[in-house]
Motif scaffolding. Structure first.
Motif, PDB file in Angstrom:
ATOM      1  N   THR A  88       0.813  -1.206   0.000  1.00 44.93           N
ATOM      2  CA  THR A  88       0.000   0.000   0.000  1.00 44.93           C
ATOM      3  C   THR A  88       0.850   1.261   0.000  1.00 44.93           C
ATOM      4  O   THR A  88       1.976   1.275   0.487  1.00 44.93           O
ATOM      5  N   HIS A  92      -0.875  10.541  -4.912  1.00 49.57           N
ATOM      6  CA  HIS A  92      -1.998  10.895  -5.772  1.00 49.57           C
ATOM      7  C   HIS A  92      -1.610  12.066  -6.659  1.00 49.57           C
ATOM      8  O   HIS A  92      -0.649  12.795  -6.382  1.00 49.57           O
ATOM      9  N   ARG A 121      -3.075  -1.686  -2.863  1.00 50.42           N
ATOM     10  CA  ARG A 121      -3.980  -0.660  -2.337  1.00 50.42           C
ATOM     11  C   ARG A 121      -3.377   0.738  -2.452  1.00 50.42           C
ATOM     12  O   ARG A 121      -2.178   0.927  -2.283  1.00 50.42           O
ATOM     13  N   ASN A 122      -4.255   1.716  -2.732  1.00 55.39           N
ATOM     14  CA  ASN A 122      -3.888   3.123  -2.629  1.00 55.39           C
ATOM     15  C   ASN A 122      -4.866   3.770  -1.654  1.00 55.39           C
ATOM     16  O   ASN A 122      -6.081   3.681  -1.845  1.00 55.39           O
ATOM     17  N   ALA A 133      -3.588   2.343  -7.616  1.00 56.10           N
ATOM     18  CA  ALA A 133      -3.096   1.275  -6.737  1.00 56.10           C
ATOM     19  C   ALA A 133      -2.131   0.369  -7.491  1.00 56.10           C
ATOM     20  O   ALA A 133      -1.067   0.020  -6.974  1.00 56.10           O
ATOM     21  N   VAL A 149      -7.470  -2.209  -4.729  1.00 58.85           N
ATOM     22  CA  VAL A 149      -8.376  -1.347  -3.974  1.00 58.85           C
ATOM     23  C   VAL A 149      -7.915   0.105  -4.052  1.00 58.85           C
ATOM     24  O   VAL A 149      -6.746   0.418  -3.800  1.00 58.85           O
ATOM     25  N   GLY A 150      -8.837   0.980  -4.363  1.00 57.43           N
ATOM     26  CA  GLY A 150      -8.547   2.406  -4.385  1.00 57.43           C
ATOM     27  C   GLY A 150      -9.822   3.185  -4.612  1.00 57.43           C
ATOM     28  O   GLY A 150     -10.923   2.703  -4.311  1.00 57.43           O
ATOM     29  N   ASP A 151      -9.680   4.380  -5.159  1.00 55.46           N
ATOM     30  CA  ASP A 151     -10.838   5.208  -5.483  1.00 55.46           C
ATOM     31  C   ASP A 151     -10.783   5.566  -6.964  1.00 55.46           C
ATOM     32  O   ASP A 151     -11.059   4.723  -7.802  1.00 55.46           O
ATOM     33  N   THR A 154      -8.069   3.294 -10.004  1.00 56.13           N
ATOM     34  CA  THR A 154      -7.461   2.240  -9.183  1.00 56.13           C
ATOM     35  C   THR A 154      -6.482   1.379  -9.965  1.00 56.13           C
ATOM     36  O   THR A 154      -5.346   1.132  -9.531  1.00 56.13           O
ATOM     37  N   GLY A 173     -13.356   0.744  -6.846  1.00 56.24           N
ATOM     38  CA  GLY A 173     -12.967   2.135  -7.026  1.00 56.24           C
ATOM     39  C   GLY A 173     -14.166   3.012  -7.286  1.00 56.24           C
ATOM     40  O   GLY A 173     -15.323   2.591  -7.158  1.00 56.24           O
ATOM     41  N   PHE A 177     -12.168   3.437 -12.729  1.00 54.29           N
ATOM     42  CA  PHE A 177     -11.202   2.733 -11.893  1.00 54.29           C
ATOM     43  C   PHE A 177     -10.558   1.516 -12.552  1.00 54.29           C
ATOM     44  O   PHE A 177      -9.654   0.910 -11.986  1.00 54.29           O
TER      45      PHE A 177
END
Length: 316
Positions: A88, A92, A121-122, A133, A149-151, A154, A173, A177
């Motif tokens: 992780t 950004h 992950r991010n 991520a 996993v991210g927003d 991703t 995401g 994503f």
């Protein structure tokens, strides 16, 4: 004559060394393995190896901006537990000169990469903008039972004419994503939207026959914020995305797709579905410029055909 013979012998020895299996390396945050960080283990792998280098990663949270460089080929990362073995970071776009291309937590450039039982992950957060991520530039990359996993942004499948295969993975995401120019197959994966936006933003080159292909996947939402989500919008005009036999939750909008506020994209985007099911499957209400595949057309979406070409690849 002797010099030439010696040169040949040295070359053969070098080739044998490159093909010799590399001993497994172990990463553990408590120091009980060979290395404490994943990056240190990757750095220890011989360059341009023709044999698989297996790195086993013990449970733990590894806060590192991991890079598998192009010279590190045939690297395999195997986590001890998918949900508890986490790589992780929190970079950004817009922070300290970082953009989408450099915001990754993990960057994979070395061909023939494999990952199993890991979380990428991010944690930059939902308001941070683009925060990748997992960024992949490698050809022939395989991911099994992984979480990504991210927003926003991703999973970045960055490079045209490269191929990736995701089996039984969880990808979540917010905006675009899953995005990029590669050919990627998502096989029996769970795709989770976290707010109203778009799942894919493909930038497939027009001469590349396949972009993103989702086979027998489940599309779901994990919050009340995701009630109006599109299957994709074209980052580039010839974006290619197909969903075959996927279960679509009620968060998928009836129109299905978005033209990214540019009607010209409707002439060139290659968007298709085949036998979608669930409350989000409404073929009669899809935009007119998307397609419902016939059975004959759907039979062409095999791994052999999708990953074919001058150098065919079979990931299974």
């Amino acid at each position: 004559m002797k010099t030439a013979l010696l040169t040949v012998c040295l070359l053969l020895l070098a080739l044998l060394a490159a093909a010799r299996p590399v001993a497994e390396l172990v990463v553990a945050p408590d120091g009980s393995g060979d290395f404490r960080t994943v990056q240190a283990a990757v750095d220890a792998v011989p360059d341009h190896s023709a044999a698989s280098a297996v790195i086993r990663i013990k449970k733990g949270i590894y806060r590192e901006k991991l890079v598998i460089p192009a010279r590190k080929t045939h690297v395999t990362l195997i986590g001890e537990d998918r949900d508890q073995t986490i790589i992780t970071y929190d970079d950004h776009s817009g922070a300290n000169g970082i953009d989408t291309y450099s915001s990754h937590s993990v960057l994979v450039q070395g061909n023939d990469f494999r990952a199993e039982n890991l979380t990428f992950r991010n944690t930059a957060g939902r308001t941070a903008g683009q925060a990748v991520a997992l960024h992949i530039e490698a050809d022939r990359a395989t991911f099994r039972n992984c979480r990504i996993v991210g927003d926003q942004d991703t999973l970045f499948l960055a490079s045209a004419y490269t191929r990736q295969y995701f089996l039984n993975c969880h990808i979540e995401g917010t905006t675009d994503f899953i995005f990029g120019a590669s050919t990627a197959v998502f096989d029996r994966c769970t795709i989770v939207s976290k707010k109203n936006s778009h799942i894919t933003a493909a930038s497939t080159p027009p001469e590349q026959p396949y972009g993103f292909v989702f086979l027998d996947c489940r599309l779901t939402a994990d919050s009340a914020l995701a009630t109006n989500v599109s299957l994709g919008r074209p980052w580039r005009p010839a974006a290619s995305v197909a969903y075959l036999r996927c279960e679509l939750g009620p968060h998928i909008r009836p129109a299905g797709w978005d033209n990214w506020k540019n009607p010209e994209n409707e002439k060139t985007a290659r968007y298709a579905e085949y036998r979608s099911r669930g409350p989000g499957a409404q073929p009669a209400r899809r935009v007119a410029w998307s397609r419902q595949l016939s059975h004959k057309e759907a039979t062409r979406y095999t791994l052999r055909r999708i990953f074919g070409g001058p150098q065919p690849w079979q990931p299974l």
